[in-house]
Design an enzyme around this catalytic site. Structure first.
Site, PDB file in Angstrom:
ATOM      1  CE  LYS A 173      -4.401   1.080   0.219  1.00  0.00           C
ATOM      2  NZ  LYS A 173      -5.605   0.381  -0.230  1.00  0.00           N
ATOM      3  CG  ASP A 196      -7.273   3.461  -0.740  1.00  0.00           C
ATOM      4  OD1 ASP A 196      -7.823   2.357  -0.626  1.00  0.00           O
ATOM      5  OD2 ASP A 196      -7.245   4.275   0.207  1.00  0.00           O
TER       6      ASP A 196
HETATM    7  P1  NDP Z   1     -12.836   7.855  -2.666  1.00  0.00           P
HETATM    8  O1  NDP Z   1     -11.750   8.849  -2.477  1.00  0.00           O
HETATM    9  O2  NDP Z   1     -13.394   7.628  -4.014  1.00  0.00           O
HETATM   10  O3  NDP Z   1     -14.065   8.217  -1.695  1.00  0.00           O
HETATM   11  C1  NDP Z   1     -13.888   8.305  -0.320  1.00  0.00           C
HETATM   12  C2  NDP Z   1     -15.194   8.717   0.315  1.00  0.00           C
HETATM   13  O4  NDP Z   1     -15.065   8.630   1.737  1.00  0.00           O
HETATM   14  C3  NDP Z   1     -15.569  10.162   0.019  1.00  0.00           C
HETATM   15  O5  NDP Z   1     -16.959  10.295   0.066  1.00  0.00           O
HETATM   16  C4  NDP Z   1     -14.906  10.908   1.170  1.00  0.00           C
HETATM   17  O6  NDP Z   1     -15.478  12.161   1.461  1.00  0.00           O
HETATM   18  C5  NDP Z   1     -15.128   9.939   2.323  1.00  0.00           C
HETATM   19  N1  NDP Z   1     -14.060  10.095   3.305  1.00  0.00           N
HETATM   20  C6  NDP Z   1     -12.729   9.942   3.093  1.00  0.00           C
HETATM   21  N2  NDP Z   1     -12.036  10.185   4.221  1.00  0.00           N
HETATM   22  C7  NDP Z   1     -12.965  10.487   5.145  1.00  0.00           C
HETATM   23  C8  NDP Z   1     -12.879  10.824   6.515  1.00  0.00           C
HETATM   24  N3  NDP Z   1     -11.709  10.892   7.148  1.00  0.00           N
HETATM   25  N4  NDP Z   1     -14.050  11.067   7.170  1.00  0.00           N
HETATM   26  C9  NDP Z   1     -15.247  10.998   6.531  1.00  0.00           C
HETATM   27  N5  NDP Z   1     -15.381  10.684   5.232  1.00  0.00           N
HETATM   28  C10 NDP Z   1     -14.264  10.430   4.558  1.00  0.00           C
HETATM   29  O7  NDP Z   1     -12.266   6.500  -2.043  1.00  0.00           O
HETATM   30  P2  NDP Z   1     -12.760   5.006  -2.279  1.00  0.00           P
HETATM   31  O8  NDP Z   1     -14.231   4.968  -2.441  1.00  0.00           O
HETATM   32  O9  NDP Z   1     -11.890   4.406  -3.306  1.00  0.00           O
HETATM   33  O10 NDP Z   1     -12.350   4.319  -0.891  1.00  0.00           O
HETATM   34  C11 NDP Z   1     -13.250   4.260   0.223  1.00  0.00           C
HETATM   35  C12 NDP Z   1     -12.792   3.170   1.184  1.00  0.00           C
HETATM   36  O11 NDP Z   1     -12.797   1.905   0.485  1.00  0.00           O
HETATM   37  C13 NDP Z   1     -11.373   3.316   1.739  1.00  0.00           C
HETATM   38  O12 NDP Z   1     -11.342   2.770   3.043  1.00  0.00           O
HETATM   39  C14 NDP Z   1     -10.540   2.433   0.817  1.00  0.00           C
HETATM   40  O13 NDP Z   1      -9.348   1.996   1.428  1.00  0.00           O
HETATM   41  C15 NDP Z   1     -11.511   1.278   0.612  1.00  0.00           C
HETATM   42  N6  NDP Z   1     -11.263   0.456  -0.572  1.00  0.00           N
HETATM   43  C16 NDP Z   1     -11.228   1.010  -1.823  1.00  0.00           C
HETATM   44  C17 NDP Z   1     -11.014   0.201  -2.919  1.00  0.00           C
HETATM   45  C18 NDP Z   1     -11.082   0.734  -4.310  1.00  0.00           C
HETATM   46  O14 NDP Z   1     -11.059  -0.087  -5.241  1.00  0.00           O
HETATM   47  N7  NDP Z   1     -11.199   2.034  -4.536  1.00  0.00           N
HETATM   48  C19 NDP Z   1     -10.726  -1.242  -2.770  1.00  0.00           C
HETATM   49  C20 NDP Z   1     -10.903  -1.735  -1.420  1.00  0.00           C
HETATM   50  C21 NDP Z   1     -11.120  -0.895  -0.372  1.00  0.00           C
HETATM   51  P3  NDP Z   1     -14.780  13.509   0.932  1.00  0.00           P
HETATM   52  O15 NDP Z   1     -15.098  13.560  -0.535  1.00  0.00           O
HETATM   53  O16 NDP Z   1     -15.402  14.586   1.737  1.00  0.00           O
HETATM   54  O17 NDP Z   1     -13.311  13.354   1.206  1.00  0.00           O
END
Ligand code: NDP
Length: 446
Positions: free
Chosen positions: A126, A166
Site C-alpha cells: 500500500k 484508493d
Molecule cells: P474515494 O476517495 O473515491 O471516496 C472516499 C469517500 O469517503 C468520500 O466520500 C470521502 O469524502 C469519504 N471520506 C474519506 N475520508 C474520510 C474521513 N476521514 N471522514 C469521513 N469521510 C471520509 O475513495 P474510495 O471509495 O476508493 O475508498 C473508500 C474506502 O474503500 C477506503 O477505506 C478504501 O481503502 C476502501 N477500498 C477502496 C477500494 C477501491 O477499489 N477504490 C478497494 C478496497 C477498499 P470527501 O469527498 O469529503 O473526502
C-alpha cells in the site's frame, strides 16, 4: 491463550507504539490467528506471524511540486511493500492529508490477507502521500502525480509491485501516474491497475469494489435463507466504493437511503434511485463537489452536517468511506434499530468495539478483507488481461467477480462456521493466513 496473545501484541507494540491503526489491525488478526497457529504443528514455533507484521520494505520520499501560484510545495510519499510470498506486491495508493506510516502499514497488512483470499497470485502493499487533491486544479494534481512517480517508479514494476487507486486516487490520478511511469521507463506495461479501458484498463474495475461488497452481503444473506431484495440500506461515503455499492443495491432491488462525505450525510427516505445516484456521481466525479448539494436538487431529502449515517434505521449497513467510522455507540444504535447485516466496503471502518457488538449479537458481519476484495480481484484480472494483451467483456469480468466473491464466502465458512453463527472475520483471517504462511515456509527464511 490470552497471555500468549498479549505477549505477542506487547512485543509488536514496543516497536510500533506510535502506530495506532497498524496495532489495531494486528490485534484484530492476532486474536484469531494465534490460537490457530498454536494448534498447528507446522506453523507453531516458526515466528510466522512476527515475520508477517514486519514489512519486507518501506520507502519514504519527498515529493516537491509547484502549485498554480508558483509556490514550491512539499509532501511526503510512501510505499509499504508488506509481503510478496504469493505474488508481486499489490495494493492501492491513497492521497489524503491524514496519510501516515501507521495508516499505510495497517492497509498493507490487511491487503496481504485480502489478496490471499481472492485466490489470485498477489502479495500485499500500500502507498500514498499526505497530499490533498481536494481544491487542487487538474494541473496541480498532474504535477504532483508526476513528481510522486518520479521517485516511485524505481521501486515498482509489472512483476514487482503494481499499485492501484484508493481514497483520493481515481481514474484521473492513475492516468497521470501511468503517463509519467511510461515516460520514465519508455515502456507500456501493466504497472498500475485502474487504467482507462482504451489504454489497458479492465471493464468493471471502477465498479468492482462496490459491486463485490454487495455480492458478498447477498451471499451472507442467502446463506441464512434471506436476500438483499427489498432491504433498506444505509451507505457511508460517496466515492468510488460507495457509488457502485449503491448502484448494485439498486440492481438487486434494495432501497438505499443515505450516502455521505466528510462534511455530513444525506438522508432520502424515498430512496436514492438511479437518476439521483447519477446526480451524486456527477457532483462527486465531474464537479468534484460536496454531497450537501444533493438537497438543492432533491429538497425532500435532508442533509445532516458533520454526522455519520448510522442513526438512520436500516436492515443493511455498508460503511464505505474510511477507517474507524463505526464505533461501539454507532454499532449499538444500528443493532437497536434492527440492522441484521454489516458488510465493510471500506478498510477497517468498524472499530474493535463495534465488531465485538456485531459478533456478540450474532448479526451478519463481513470484514473488509473479505467483502471489499472484489476491487483488488478485478485488478488481478486487469493484470491477467494486460499479460495476455487481451480484453474480456463486461459480462465476462462481472461473472468472474461474482465467482470470486462466492469463493471468498466459502473460504470464510470453512474456518469461521460455528454452531449457530458464522464468524466471517475468523474465517477470513485463518483461510488467508494459511496460503501466505505455507508459501513463506516453502521459501525459507528470507
Ligand atoms: P474515494 O476517495 O473515491 O471516496 C472516499 C469517500 O469517503 C468520500 O466520500 C470521502 O469524502 C469519504 N471520506 C474519506 N475520508 C474520510 C474521513 N476521514 N471522514 C469521513 N469521510 C471520509 O475513495 P474510495 O471509495 O476508493 O475508498 C473508500 C474506502 O474503500 C477506503 O477505506 C478504501 O481503502 C476502501 N477500498 C477502496 C477500494 C477501491 O477499489 N477504490 C478497494 C478496497 C477498499 P470527501 O469527498 O469529503 O473526502
Amino acid at each position: 491463550m490470552n497471555k500468549i496473545i498479549n505477549q505477542f501484541l506487547a512485543e509488536i507494540d514496543n516497536r510500533n507504539s506510535h502506530e495506532p491503526e497498524f496495532m489495531q489491525a494486528v490485534k484484530e488478526v492476532s486474536e484469531d490467528l494465534i490460537p490457530y497457529i498454536v494448534s498447528q504443528d507446522i506453523y507453531h514455533g516458526k515466528n510466522i506471524l512476527m515475520r508477517m507484521v514486519e514489512p519486507e520494505r518501506v520507502v519514504m520520499f519527498r515529493v516537491n511540486w509547484i502549485d498554480d501560484n508558483g509556490e514550491i510545495r512539499v509532501n511526503r510519499g510512501y510505499r509499504v511493500e508488506m509481503n510478496s510470498a504469493i505474488g508481486p506486491y499489490k495494493g492501492g495508493l491513497r492521497f489524503h492529508p491524514s496519510v501516515n506510516l501507521s495508516i499505510l502499514k495497517f492497509l498493507a497488512f490487511e491487503q496481504v490477507f485480502k489478496n490471499s483470499l481472492t485466490t489470485l497470485p498477489m502479495g500485499g502493499g500500500k502507498g500514498g502521500a499526505d497530499f490533498d487533491p481536494k481544491n487542487k486544479s487538474d494541473g496541480e494534481v498532474m504535477r504532483f502525480c508526476q513528481s510522486f512517480m518520479t521517485e516511485l517508479f524505481r521501486h515498482i514494476g509489472p512483476n514487482t509491485d503494481i499499485p492501484a487507486g484508493d481514497i483520493g486516487v481515481g481514474g484521473r490520478e492513475i492516468g497521470y501516474l501511468f503517463g509519467q511511469y511510461k515516460r520514465l521507463k519508455n515502456e507500456f506495461t501493466g504497472v498500475l491497475t485502474g487504467k482507462g479501458v482504451s489504454w489497458g484498463g479492465s471493464l468493471i474495475r471502477p465498479e468492482a469494489t462496490g459491486y463485490g461488497t454487495v455480492y458478498f452481503a447477498e451471499d451472507m444473506l442467502n446463506h441464512i435463507g434471506d436476500s438483499i431484495k427489498g432491504k433498506t440500506v444505509t451507505i457511508s461515503g460517496s466515492g468510488n466504493v460507495a457509488q457502485y455499492a449503491a448502484e448494485k443495491c439498486l440492481h438487486l432491488g434494495a432501497k438505499v437511503i443515505t450516502m455521505s462525505d466528510s462534511s455530513g450525510y444525506i438522508y432520502d427516505k424515498e430512496g436514492i434511485n438511479e437518476e439521483k445516484l447519477n446526480h451524486i456521481m456527477d457532483i462527486k466525479n465531474n464537479k468534484r463537489g460536496r454531497i450537501s448539494e444533493y438537497v438543492k436538487k432533491y429538497p425532500k431529502a435532508e442533509f445532516i452536517k458533520d454526522k455519520k449515517p448510522w442513526a438512520v434505521k436500516c436492515d443493511v449497513a455498508l460503511p464505505s468511506a474510511t477507517q474507524n467510522e463505526v464505533n461501539g455507540t454507532d454499532a449499538k444504535t444500528l443493532l437497536n434499530n434492527g440492522c441484521i447485516c454489516v458488510a465493510e466496503g471500506a478498510n477497517m471502518p468498524c472499530d474493535h468495539n463495534a465488531i465485538k457488538q456485531f459478533k456478540d449479537n450474532k448479526i451478519l458481519f463481513a470484514p473488509g478483507k473479505a467483502s471489499n476484495a472484489g476491487g483488488v480481484a478485478v485488478s488481478g484480472l486487469e493484470m491477467a488481461q494486460n499479460s495476455l494483451r487481451y480484453s474480456w467483456t463486461r459480462e465476462e469480468v462481472d461473472e468472474k467477480l461474482k465467482e470470486i466473491m462466492i469463493k471468498i464466502h466459502k473460504k470464510c465458512l470453512k474456518y469461521g462456521k460455528e454452531k449457530d453463527y458464522v464468524d466471517y472475520g475468523k474465517g477470513a483471517n485463518i483461510s488467508s493466513f494459511i496460503k501466505v504462511a505455507d508459501a513463506m515456509l516453502a521459501q525459507g527464511v528470507v
